[in-house]
Motif scaffolding. Structure first.
Motif, PDB file in Angstrom:
ATOM      1  N   SER A  10      42.834  -7.741 -17.692  1.00  0.00           N
ATOM      2  CA  SER A  10      41.804  -6.943 -17.168  1.00  0.00           C
ATOM      3  C   SER A  10      40.227  -8.065 -17.418  1.00  0.00           C
ATOM      4  CB  SER A  10      41.237  -5.963 -18.968  1.00  0.00           C
ATOM      5  OG  SER A  10      42.619  -4.751 -19.100  1.00  0.00           O
ATOM      6  N   ARG A  11      40.377  -9.387 -18.199  1.00  0.00           N
ATOM      7  CA  ARG A  11      39.192 -10.323 -18.363  1.00  0.00           C
ATOM      8  C   ARG A  11      39.850 -10.853 -17.112  1.00  0.00           C
ATOM      9  NH1 ARG A  11      41.118 -13.411 -21.613  1.00  0.00           N
ATOM     10  NH2 ARG A  11      40.363 -12.488 -23.634  1.00  0.00           N
ATOM     11  N   PHE A  12      40.608 -11.282 -16.556  1.00  0.00           N
ATOM     12  CA  PHE A  12      40.838 -12.141 -14.939  1.00  0.00           C
ATOM     13  C   PHE A  12      40.376 -10.724 -13.928  1.00  0.00           C
ATOM     14  CE2 PHE A  12      43.307 -13.131 -11.395  1.00  0.00           C
ATOM     15  CZ  PHE A  12      42.968 -13.418 -11.115  1.00  0.00           C
ATOM     16  N   SER A  13      40.715 -10.125 -14.307  1.00  0.00           N
ATOM     17  CA  SER A  13      40.365  -8.746 -13.227  1.00  0.00           C
ATOM     18  C   SER A  13      39.018  -8.227 -13.010  1.00  0.00           C
ATOM     19  CB  SER A  13      41.361  -6.715 -12.890  1.00  0.00           C
ATOM     20  OG  SER A  13      42.760  -7.847 -12.853  1.00  0.00           O
ATOM     21  N   SER A  14      37.879  -8.647 -14.315  1.00  0.00           N
ATOM     22  CA  SER A  14      36.738  -8.098 -14.165  1.00  0.00           C
ATOM     23  C   SER A  14      35.804  -9.669 -13.754  1.00  0.00           C
ATOM     24  CB  SER A  14      36.739  -7.743 -15.773  1.00  0.00           C
ATOM     25  OG  SER A  14      35.046  -7.727 -16.042  1.00  0.00           O
ATOM     26  N   GLU A  15      36.117 -10.750 -13.835  1.00  0.00           N
ATOM     27  CA  GLU A  15      36.269 -11.808 -12.881  1.00  0.00           C
ATOM     28  C   GLU A  15      35.869 -12.695 -12.615  1.00  0.00           C
ATOM     29  OE1 GLU A  15      36.229 -13.450 -17.161  1.00  0.00           O
ATOM     30  OE2 GLU A  15      34.546 -12.742 -19.045  1.00  0.00           O
ATOM     31  N   LEU A  16      37.427 -12.489 -11.442  1.00  0.00           N
ATOM     32  CA  LEU A  16      37.537 -13.165 -10.459  1.00  0.00           C
ATOM     33  C   LEU A  16      36.138 -13.430  -9.494  1.00  0.00           C
ATOM     34  CD1 LEU A  16      39.529 -15.027  -9.451  1.00  0.00           C
ATOM     35  CD2 LEU A  16      40.113 -12.622  -8.083  1.00  0.00           C
ATOM     36  N   ASN A 170      37.063  -3.752 -10.355  1.00  0.00           N
ATOM     37  CA  ASN A 170      36.481  -4.752  -9.515  1.00  0.00           C
ATOM     38  C   ASN A 170      34.977  -3.844  -9.003  1.00  0.00           C
ATOM     39  OD1 ASN A 170      36.229  -7.324  -7.274  1.00  0.00           O
ATOM     40  ND2 ASN A 170      37.090  -8.132  -9.611  1.00  0.00           N
ATOM     41  N   MET A 171      36.007  -3.710  -7.665  1.00  0.00           N
ATOM     42  CA  MET A 171      34.688  -3.123  -6.834  1.00  0.00           C
ATOM     43  C   MET A 171      33.550  -2.505  -7.995  1.00  0.00           C
ATOM     44  SD  MET A 171      36.889  -0.983  -3.968  1.00  0.00           S
ATOM     45  CE  MET A 171      38.643  -1.640  -3.426  1.00  0.00           C
ATOM     46  N   LEU A 172      34.534  -1.518  -8.676  1.00  0.00           N
ATOM     47  CA  LEU A 172      32.665  -1.099  -9.628  1.00  0.00           C
ATOM     48  C   LEU A 172      32.229  -1.788 -10.645  1.00  0.00           C
ATOM     49  CD1 LEU A 172      35.648   2.587 -10.485  1.00  0.00           C
ATOM     50  CD2 LEU A 172      33.562   2.879  -9.223  1.00  0.00           C
ATOM     51  N   GLY A 173      32.893  -2.806 -10.599  1.00  0.00           N
ATOM     52  CA  GLY A 173      32.187  -3.865 -11.947  1.00  0.00           C
ATOM     53  C   GLY A 173      32.381  -3.204 -13.324  1.00  0.00           C
ATOM     54  N   LEU A 174      33.602  -3.096 -13.506  1.00  0.00           N
ATOM     55  CA  LEU A 174      33.739  -2.826 -14.707  1.00  0.00           C
ATOM     56  C   LEU A 174      33.769  -4.331 -15.693  1.00  0.00           C
ATOM     57  CD1 LEU A 174      37.203  -0.342 -14.518  1.00  0.00           C
ATOM     58  CD2 LEU A 174      34.440   0.198 -14.783  1.00  0.00           C
ATOM     59  N   THR A 175      33.185  -4.236 -16.427  1.00  0.00           N
ATOM     60  CA  THR A 175      33.727  -5.093 -17.965  1.00  0.00           C
ATOM     61  C   THR A 175      34.649  -5.129 -18.077  1.00  0.00           C
ATOM     62  OG1 THR A 175      33.231  -3.870 -19.884  1.00  0.00           O
ATOM     63  CG2 THR A 175      31.489  -4.860 -19.145  1.00  0.00           C
ATOM     64  N   GLU A 212      46.556   7.057  -8.307  1.00  0.00           N
ATOM     65  CA  GLU A 212      45.808   8.220  -7.870  1.00  0.00           C
ATOM     66  C   GLU A 212      45.948   7.775 -10.075  1.00  0.00           C
ATOM     67  OE1 GLU A 212      45.198  13.011  -8.403  1.00  0.00           O
ATOM     68  OE2 GLU A 212      47.156  12.454  -8.421  1.00  0.00           O
ATOM     69  N   GLY A 213      46.535   7.245 -10.631  1.00  0.00           N
ATOM     70  CA  GLY A 213      45.689   7.130 -11.976  1.00  0.00           C
ATOM     71  C   GLY A 213      44.714   6.316 -12.256  1.00  0.00           C
ATOM     72  N   ALA A 214      44.909   4.594 -11.030  1.00  0.00           N
ATOM     73  CA  ALA A 214      43.739   4.174 -10.674  1.00  0.00           C
ATOM     74  C   ALA A 214      42.605   4.505 -10.414  1.00  0.00           C
ATOM     75  CB  ALA A 214      44.501   2.534  -9.758  1.00  0.00           C
ATOM     76  N   ILE A 215      42.021   5.361  -9.717  1.00  0.00           N
ATOM     77  CA  ILE A 215      41.017   5.762  -8.753  1.00  0.00           C
ATOM     78  C   ILE A 215      40.619   6.720 -10.780  1.00  0.00           C
ATOM     79  CG2 ILE A 215      39.850   7.121  -8.049  1.00  0.00           C
ATOM     80  CD1 ILE A 215      41.475   6.571  -5.583  1.00  0.00           C
ATOM     81  N   ILE A 216      41.249   7.240 -10.912  1.00  0.00           N
ATOM     82  CA  ILE A 216      40.836   8.146 -12.005  1.00  0.00           C
ATOM     83  C   ILE A 216      40.456   7.263 -13.172  1.00  0.00           C
ATOM     84  CG2 ILE A 216      40.931   9.728 -13.817  1.00  0.00           C
ATOM     85  CD1 ILE A 216      42.400  11.553 -10.610  1.00  0.00           C
ATOM     86  N   GLY A 217      41.654   6.744 -13.797  1.00  0.00           N
ATOM     87  CA  GLY A 217      41.241   5.664 -15.295  1.00  0.00           C
ATOM     88  C   GLY A 217      40.129   5.058 -14.690  1.00  0.00           C
ATOM     89  N   ALA A 218      39.230   4.730 -13.675  1.00  0.00           N
ATOM     90  CA  ALA A 218      38.748   3.037 -13.783  1.00  0.00           C
ATOM     91  C   ALA A 218      37.229   4.339 -13.903  1.00  0.00           C
ATOM     92  CB  ALA A 218      38.688   2.246 -12.015  1.00  0.00           C
ATOM     93  N   LEU A 219      37.241   5.311 -13.019  1.00  0.00           N
ATOM     94  CA  LEU A 219      35.816   6.378 -13.075  1.00  0.00           C
ATOM     95  C   LEU A 219      35.666   6.576 -14.795  1.00  0.00           C
ATOM     96  CD1 LEU A 219      36.292   8.223  -9.547  1.00  0.00           C
ATOM     97  CD2 LEU A 219      34.522   6.042 -10.033  1.00  0.00           C
ATOM     98  N   LEU A 220      37.379   7.232 -15.125  1.00  0.00           N
ATOM     99  CA  LEU A 220      36.949   7.296 -16.889  1.00  0.00           C
ATOM    100  C   LEU A 220      36.205   6.592 -17.457  1.00  0.00           C
ATOM    101  CD1 LEU A 220      40.435   9.772 -17.395  1.00  0.00           C
ATOM    102  CD2 LEU A 220      37.622  10.099 -17.214  1.00  0.00           C
ATOM    103  N   ALA A 221      36.768   5.363 -17.283  1.00  0.00           N
ATOM    104  CA  ALA A 221      36.465   3.934 -18.466  1.00  0.00           C
ATOM    105  C   ALA A 221      35.055   3.696 -18.016  1.00  0.00           C
ATOM    106  CB  ALA A 221      37.714   3.434 -18.224  1.00  0.00           C
ATOM    107  N   GLN A 222      34.545   3.794 -16.884  1.00  0.00           N
ATOM    108  CA  GLN A 222      33.608   3.550 -16.632  1.00  0.00           C
ATOM    109  C   GLN A 222      32.118   3.841 -17.232  1.00  0.00           C
ATOM    110  OE1 GLN A 222      31.743   4.643 -12.848  1.00  0.00           O
ATOM    111  NE2 GLN A 222      30.804   2.496 -12.162  1.00  0.00           N
TER     112      GLN A 222
END
Length: 461
Positions: A10-16, A170-175, A212-222
């Protein structure tokens, strides 16, 4: 968050950042994506995808992302499922050898649709997200591909939601913390049954649905929604606990991030069949070239020696009831290769799978589990030995290790473009547009707007 696999990736994915990705990785990634955009365009023309499209389009009137090969748009979720499934719809998509996943099927439809919906992605932004989507999928799958398959799970559907989450997040700029929660949410969508492989149209649509879980999961986590922090290692219902009985490798999955790129192990397909058949096809094609005097009628029997998982993935000659079954059938594949010299799109039609000569020849083929091949390292798992027995008593012993399109036996640039043009041309009859897609993908870093490409992937019905 604990020091877990999830925290590391997650750190790698956020910071790449784009500048962190080696040039050779970007080059390989673009070739893989070009190949699979072609697979998706061709897939959009198949009858099973037309059925799927009709059903999903009637379920939403949103117009967020394009349906490839058409002039229509649908919701981002529908576009993700339709385009991802189209990539997988004719057994032409990429394969990561150790992970046994079709990576583009799991992630490319998802990240392409999401980027188009956002509308603010540059080519470099998208390449960064794509590198993550492919890399994390491969890392999650690489150490356990065989275990997942033997357990009866669909490898792509179980592993790729994490890669898609990395790309979307990463597209959403998640921490890093948000990304970790997104992973812990999306992991709940992992799944798919191996039994779908062998006969049904459902085989085409299962692997991409999980993202589908990736899109929903990322939007929820945001928004602050939380997920399973130790989603990979948790001993009661964590990812590896469920899908592999706690077999995993922390370092292969989350070590040397940014220095070792697992996605470089992705290979492309030169034939329209399950990847495990490709070394057999290659060996038999070479046999035909080396012995033009030997005709199919001179052959009494063919014995293909394979791994146990390849043996499981083979449909018997008397069970070829659909195109899907033929593409999973070692006997059928051997028959069309020896009779027609190839196993590409023209060999898998409703007419061909009912051809008496092909079906009779398929009965001459035996597929056997070979213990010596089983003991080889996993990166050699496609090794086959093929014995061709002639009516006159002669026996030819063939062997092939790396299938055409494997990183150790790659396509030439000419072969890559031939395959793309052949497939894309079935959906888009404008050669100039096809060439512009090639230019856009292979020089994606120059795109000011990624949506230039999604516009090109559309076509008039």
């Amino acid at each position: 968050m604990m020091d877990t696999i999830n925290e590391r990736i997650s750190r790698f994915s956020s910071e790449l950042r784009y500048e962190d990705i080696p040039a050779e990785v970007l080059d390989h990634l673009k070739r893989v994506m070009l190949d699979c955009y072609g697979c998706g365009l061709f897939g959009s023309t198949t009858p099973w995808m037309q059925i799927y499209r009709d059903v999903l389009e009637n379920m939403s009137d949103r117009e967020e992302a394009s349906i490839w090969g058409t002039n229509r748009k649908t919701s981002v979720i529908n576009a993700m499922m339709l385009n991802g499934s189209a990539i997988n719809s004719f057994e032409l998509d990429d394969t990561h050898t150790d992970g046994i996943i079709h990576v583009s099927t799991g992630v490319l439809g998802c990240i392409t649709a999401f980027a188009e919906m956002l509308g603010n992605m540059s080519g470099k932004d998208f390449l960064t997200a794509a590198a993550l989507a492919y890399e994390i999928s491969c890392r999650v799958a690489a150490p356990v591909g065989m275990e997942i398959a033997h357990q009866g799970w669909n490898n792509t559907g179980t592993c790729c939601p994490f890669g898609s989450t990395a790309g979307v997040g990463n597209m959403l700029g998640l921490t890093p913390e948000q990304m970790g929660h997104a992973m812990g949410i999306a992991g709940n969508w992992s799944g798919g049954l191996q039994a779908v492989q062998f006969a049904s149209m459902a085989k085409r649509i299962v692997p991409s649905k999980s993202s589908e879980g990736a899109i929903i999961g990322a939007l929820l986590a945001q928004k602050g929604f939380t997920g399973i922090e130790d989603v990979f290692e948790n001993k009661f219902g964590g990812f590896y606990n469920c899908f592999t009985d706690d077999v995993y490798d922390v370092e292969r999955t989350s070590g040397e991030l940014g220095n070792r790129w697992e996605l470089m192990g992705i290979g492309l397909k030169f034939y329209s069949t399950c990847r495990s058949k490709h070394t057999t096809i290659g060996a038999l094609r070479k046999f035909r070239e080396d012995h033009p005097d030997i005709q199919p009628d001179d052959i009494a029997k063919v014995v293909a020696h394979t791994t146990s998982i390849t043996h499981k993935y083979s449909v018997d000659a008397d069970a070829i009831t659909s195109v899907v079954a033929a593409q999973l059938s070692h006997p059928y594949v051997c028959a069309v290769t020896l009779l027609e010299g190839n196993a590409f799109i023209d060999q898998f039609t409703e007419e061909k799978i009912r051809n008496p000569r092909i079906l009779e020849f398929a009965k001459k083929v035996d597929v056997v589990h070979d213990e010596e091949i089983e003991k080889l390292p996993r990166h050699l798992r496609y090794t086959v030995k093929v014995d061709v027995h002639l009516n006159d008593g002669r026996v030819f012993n063939l062997q092939e290790t790396f299938p055409k399109g494997h990183p150790k036996n790659p396509f030439s640039s000419e072969e890559l473009l031939w395959k793309f043009r052949t497939l894309a041309g079935k959906a888009i009859d404008d050669e100039n547009r096809v060439d512009r897609i090639i230019e856009a993908v292979l020089h994606m870093e120059d795109l000011e707007s990624f949506n230039e490409l999604t516009g090109l992937l559309s076509a008039s019905d």
